[in-house]
Design a protein around this motif. Structure first.
Motif, short mmCIF file in Angstrom:
data_model
loop_
_atom_site.label_atom_id
_atom_site.label_comp_id
_atom_site.label_asym_id
_atom_site.label_seq_id
_atom_site.Cartn_x
_atom_site.Cartn_y
_atom_site.Cartn_z
N PRO A 145 3.38 39.20 42.60
CA PRO A 145 3.86 40.26 41.71
C PRO A 145 4.46 39.69 40.43
CG PRO A 145 4.54 40.68 43.96
CD PRO A 145 3.95 39.30 43.94
N PRO A 146 4.30 40.42 39.31
CA PRO A 146 4.83 39.94 38.04
C PRO A 146 6.35 39.87 38.06
CG PRO A 146 3.20 41.67 37.73
CD PRO A 146 3.53 41.64 39.18
N VAL A 147 6.90 39.51 36.92
CA VAL A 147 8.34 39.36 36.81
C VAL A 147 9.01 40.70 37.04
CG1 VAL A 147 8.23 37.39 35.28
CG2 VAL A 147 8.12 39.66 34.33
N SER A 148 10.26 40.65 37.48
CA SER A 148 10.99 41.86 37.82
C SER A 148 11.48 42.58 36.58
CB SER A 148 12.17 41.53 38.73
OG SER A 148 13.06 40.67 38.06
N ALA A 149 11.98 43.81 36.77
CA ALA A 149 12.48 44.59 35.64
C ALA A 149 13.67 43.92 34.98
CB ALA A 149 12.85 45.99 36.12
N GLY A 150 14.54 43.30 35.79
CA GLY A 150 15.68 42.60 35.21
C GLY A 150 15.28 41.45 34.33
N ARG A 151 14.16 40.80 34.67
CA ARG A 151 13.66 39.69 33.84
C ARG A 151 13.24 40.20 32.47
NH1 ARG A 151 13.57 35.93 31.19
NH2 ARG A 151 11.95 34.36 31.02
#
Length: 554
Positions: A145-151
């Motif tokens: 999965p891609p980077v998280s929302a916080g990232r």
């Protein structure tokens, strides 16, 4: 001494000792002399010292035939570490400026890491710095999965979080134009939102008793409806191609805290077109319930996913990802309730109105509190703040459509939207100093929704002030759409700057405990040998000073 240690493995006539004394060695010799004067009271680990000497001596052996340094371990590891570190230009990954790493010429514009049907071996070749074990774990079910929302909040800036911060790295090259599908964002459906809502506005202006004195022809509604339908079909086909060929980019947009809300936009546009269909095409304006089921099913699926994450918390909890565009996920409930009332399903309309109103209150309070999302929002008032107007105005219209009158609750929602509208308009200075982008189109339909609510209010409370207010807001929304339409055409066909490289989807993962970043995995900074030497020398000096003090006391 180095020759004796390696005579068994290397011929003597091919190697020579090119021992060179470095400043660090002189310091170590002085340290050893001081230790000997202290009557050998310091017992240092001999095995570690012998291994260090052997590595240093072996590293100084050079082949006379090839001139190649043998076992120069420290320099090789440092070189590998530098090769693994991504540059700001994005050319150190895959095939961008790294031809020597693969033994072939670099491929210009290789964007295979975002392609949908990339083979496993092709994806592995793009990541030469990763070991096989991590590749097996990460690619067992495709790309992880891609980077998280916080990232995204940490790496991007701007109202739409579309600008990469100066100290961040990206995966793709910045100095060349990317493929069109990679540059086509989900925010383009905001154009459809603006045009389809305008079609409803001009249909209402032509048929409402409060504005009948204007004698507006229905031809304007027909032209705007056809234009909105054409744009929706073309954009839907283009984004379907993006899903087909660059699905990894679509996944990254879904994990983006702002763009995930635009996945509601196509279905809201479809409902807008159903509500604003011209009388020429549908004289009785009778809508079949299958239309509502078709357009609401994707919305319900998205809401169950998004709202469930808000409720359960975690990486995408509402207090972390809330931003003004989050209202889009709430507006879909009110538009769906209006369409449900038109097809005759009153109970379904009431149900989705209640769901939308409950989540609107939560989003409204969260945004007013300015929790961790305050870092992502700019100081100046960007048009993104107009999204505050959309939800209460749509709730007001939906309540009037369901119950047939503009009663107290409907007026309460309308007055909230009107106050927010005025509070934004008076801050004219905050609308300066920002660049044009496609996402601006999604900020036009809140103004149109407020205009529609004002027309409904003028029908319920007839009078000159209400009619003037309705005409003023309608003129402002239409003028905004006209200006944005002209600007979009100029940027698209004259200046060719409508779709720049979408840097927001190309940011990479980051480990807070690491300064070296690679795609999909973090690496700890390389620890050099001289750091260990410096630490051992400090320990040696400390022990010598302690022993000297003991001698003096004795």
């Amino acid at each position: 001494m180095a020759m004796e240690g390696t005579s068994s493995s290397f011929p003597k006539d091919q190697f020579m000792d090119i021992h060179e004394v470095f400043p660090q060695e002189e310091e170590e010799d002085g340290t050893r002399k001081m230790a000997n004067r202290g009557e050998k009271r310091l017992n240092r680990p001999s095995k570690v010292r012998d291994m260090r000497r052997q590595q240093r001596n072996l590293s100084r052996q050079v082949s006379l035939e090839t001139g190649f340094s043998v076992l120069n371990k420290e320099s090789e590891e440092a070189k590998e570490s530098r090769m693994r570190t991504l540059e700001r230009s994005g050319r150190s990954l895959g095939g961008f400026g790294s031809a020597s790493r693969f033994g072939c010429e670099a491929k210009k514009g290789d964007f295979s890491m975002f392609r949908t049907k990339s083979t496993l071996s092709k994806q592995k070749s793009l990541l030469p710095m990763r070991d096989m074990d991590s590749q097996k774990n990460d690619f067992s079910g495709g790309l992880e999965p891609p980077v998280s929302a916080g990232r995204y909040f940490a790496a991007l800036r701007g109202a739409e979080l579309d600008q990469v911060k100066d100290y961040e790295d990206i995966l793709l090259p910045k100095d060349e134009k990317w493929p069109f599908l990679l540059r086509f964002p989900i925010g383009c459906f905001g154009i459809c939102l603006g045009l389809s809502s305008q079609a409803i506005l001009w249909r209402t202006l032509a048929t409402s008793p409060a504005t009948s004195f204007l004698h507006i022809p229905l031809l304007i509604n027909l032209l705007l409806w056809l234009l909105a339908l054409t744009v929706l079909i073309s954009f839907s086909f283009t984004y379907a191609l993006k899903c087909l060929f660059y699905f990894e980019a679509v996944r990254r947009e879904y994990f983006h805290p702002v763009r995930v809300n635009f996945f509601f936009a196509p279905w809201i546009v479809c409902m807008f077109l159903a509500l604003g269909v011209p009388q020429v095409l549908s004289p009785k304006h009778h809508l079949h319930p299958a239309i509502w089921c078709t357009f609401m099913t994707p919305l319900i699926i998205l809401e169950l996913k998004i709202y469930g994450q808000w409720l359960s918390g975690g990486k995408r909890r509402l207090s972390k990802v809330a931003n003004p565009s989050t209202h889009l996920s709430v507006v879909g409930n009110f538009v769906g309730s209006i369409l449900a009332s038109k097809v005759g399903w009153q109970e379904a309309a009431k149900f989705f109105w209640a769901v939308g109103f409950a989540h609107y209150l939560v989003v409204f309070v969260t945004l007013y509190q300015r929790l961790p999302t305050s870092e992502a929002l700019p100081k100046e008032l960007h048009p993104v703040y107009s999204m505050f107007i959309a939800a209460p105005a749509a709730a007001s219209i939906a309540w009037e459509t369901i119950y047939g009158e503009f009663d107290g609750l409907s007026r309460t929602c309308y007055f909230i939207a009107l106050f927010l509208y005025v509070s934004l308009v008076v801050r004219i200075n905050f609308f300066r100093g920002f660049r044009f982008s496609v996402a601006w189109w999604s900020y036009t339909f809140p103004m149109t929704t407020a205009s529609l609510a004002t027309i409904k209010y003028a029908e319920q409370v007839p009078g000159i002030p209400s009619k003037v207010l309705a005409l003023t807001l309608s003129f402002m929304s239409s003028a905004m759409v006209s200006v944005l339409l002209v600007s979009t055409l100029l940027h698209a066909f004259v200046w060719h700057s409508l779709f720049p490289n979408d840097l927001a989807i190309a940011i990479m993962r980051k480990n807070n405990n690491s300064n070296v970043r690679v795609y999909g995995k973090e690496q700890k900074p390389f620890k050099k040998v001289y750091d260990i030497r410096r630490w051992t020398k400090s320990i040696t000096k400390h022990n010598l000073s302690v022993n000297k003090e003991k001698e003096e006391k004795v």
